[in-house]
Design a protein around this motif. Structure first.
Motif, mmCIF file in Angstrom:
data_model
loop_
_atom_site.group_PDB
_atom_site.id
_atom_site.type_symbol
_atom_site.label_atom_id
_atom_site.label_comp_id
_atom_site.label_asym_id
_atom_site.label_seq_id
_atom_site.Cartn_x
_atom_site.Cartn_y
_atom_site.Cartn_z
ATOM 1 N N GLN A 73 -4.089 -5.502 5.957
ATOM 2 C CA GLN A 73 -3.099 -5.669 4.755
ATOM 3 C C GLN A 73 -1.943 -6.606 5.321
ATOM 4 O O GLN A 73 -1.667 -7.620 4.377
ATOM 5 N N SER A 81 -4.180 -1.280 8.003
ATOM 6 C CA SER A 81 -2.771 -1.711 7.607
ATOM 7 C C SER A 81 -2.797 -2.845 8.404
ATOM 8 O O SER A 81 -2.149 -3.773 8.064
ATOM 9 N N GLY A 108 0.777 -1.243 -0.070
ATOM 10 C CA GLY A 108 0.105 -0.023 -0.030
ATOM 11 C C GLY A 108 0.803 1.304 -0.047
ATOM 12 O O GLY A 108 0.213 2.376 0.449
#
Ligand code: ATP
Length: 305
Positions: free
Chosen positions: A170, A167, A121
């Motif tokens: 992720q 996050s 990302g």
């Protein structure tokens, strides 16, 4: 399953302090294993031994059948990826430059770096100086660094610490993808409930000793923690349901239309059969098995002081 990592009776001391004592474990190819334990339990020490960054005082460590702290250690480390607990990058370099630097150290091609930044990302931040990154961005850059060279073994030391929920998701998605691609993953974490669906097994460390290891089902079986059954029932039926049950249960909670029961693993199916016979009064039923967090607290409470 091929054994990729073996620790056999490994002890590591720092002066008078024993950080790891007589640790024996194996990691198989394609396995994802959680390493859990309180602060100072020895998780990072265990990872550093696998990486060959430190040598044991006793016992043997083998990674892909080689001694990681031996002569061929540097060559071996190219097949390993490591995300350290705390990362410090040169703040003047951009994300892209940093990955290029680490790829050179690892003698890995630079061609995958862009895709790695995208994967964690950071596609938009590729050309920004790392000094302008947030903590979460630096942590994700550290993860990209660990993935350089498509390692066979990944050692992730608290990879989600300090990350926001998106996050963290992720990171877990990356772990799932690596696991599916056949990498062996050892991940240390304090986020027990979160890591649970992403690992095959857990190793519990307490003051340098492995106190339990196994998949969730075997840890549950050994811990003998009860299963929790939550019922949504027809109004005013709780008394009737409770008096109809013959299984050995504990009543955890009762309200007008709710019953929370605890039952031993060994009696779980008997209770469910009894409840099925009362289905006219039961609107919904939820079976809750003890998770890694509950198992961890239970196993820690059983360790002699
Ligand atoms: N280089 C060192 N010198 C002296 N003691 C050390 C060293 N590295 C670790 N220790 C000690 O060894 C023990 C285990 O430390 P380690 O970092 O492996 O724990 P950990 O489980 O990773 O902890 P945390 O969850 O806080 O990261 C601790 O008591 C720590 O203070």
């Amino acid at each position: 399953m091929n054994t990729i990592v073996t620790l056999d009776g490994v002890t590591k001391r720092y002066g008078k302090l024993t950080a790891l004592e007589n640790a024996t474990l194996t990691l198989g190819a394609g396995e994802a294993v959680a390493l859990v334990g309180h602060n100072g339990a020895g998780k990072t020490t265990l990872m550093k031994l696998v990486l060959g960054l430190i040598r044991p005082n006793g016992g043997t460590v083998r990674v892909l059948e080689k001694d990681p702290a031996g002569r061929k250690g540097a060559q071996l480390r190219r097949r390993l990826g490591f995300l350290p607990e705390s990362v410090a990058f040169h703040s003047a370099m951009t994300g892209e430059e940093l990955l290029g630097f680490y790829a050179r150290l690892k003698r890995a091609p630079h061609s995958a770096n862009k895709a790695l930044l995208h994967q964690v990302g950071l596609a938009e931040a590729t050309h920004r100086r790392v000094g302008t990154y947030s903590k979460g961005m630096r942590q994700r850059l550290a993860l990209a660094q660990a993935l350089i060279g498509t390692p066979d073994i990944l050692l992730l030391d608290e990879p989600t610490s300090g990350l926001d929920p998106a996050s963290r998701a992720q990171v877990y998605a990356t772990i799932d993808r690596l696991r599916a691609s056949g990498a062996t993953i050892l991940v240390s974490t304090h986020a027990l409930a979160e890591i649970e669906p992403h690992v095959d097994r857990a190793i519990l460390l307490h003051q340098g000793r492995i106190i339990a290891a196994g998949d969730l089902a075997s840890l549950r079986k050994n811990a003998r923690l009860p299963t929790r059954i939550r019922l949504k029932v027809a109004p005013c039926s709780t008394e009737k349901i409770l008096t109809s049950l013959h299984s050995d249960i504990s009543l955890l909670h009762r309200s007008a239309d709710r019953l929370d029961l605890a039952v031993a693993q060994t009696h779980k199916l008997d209770l469910l059969l009894e409840l099925a016979a009362l289905r006219d009064m039961i609107e919904d039923l939820h079976v809750e098995e003890p998770g890694l967090e509950a198992l961890y607290h239970h196993l820690m409470s059983e360790v002699p002081a």
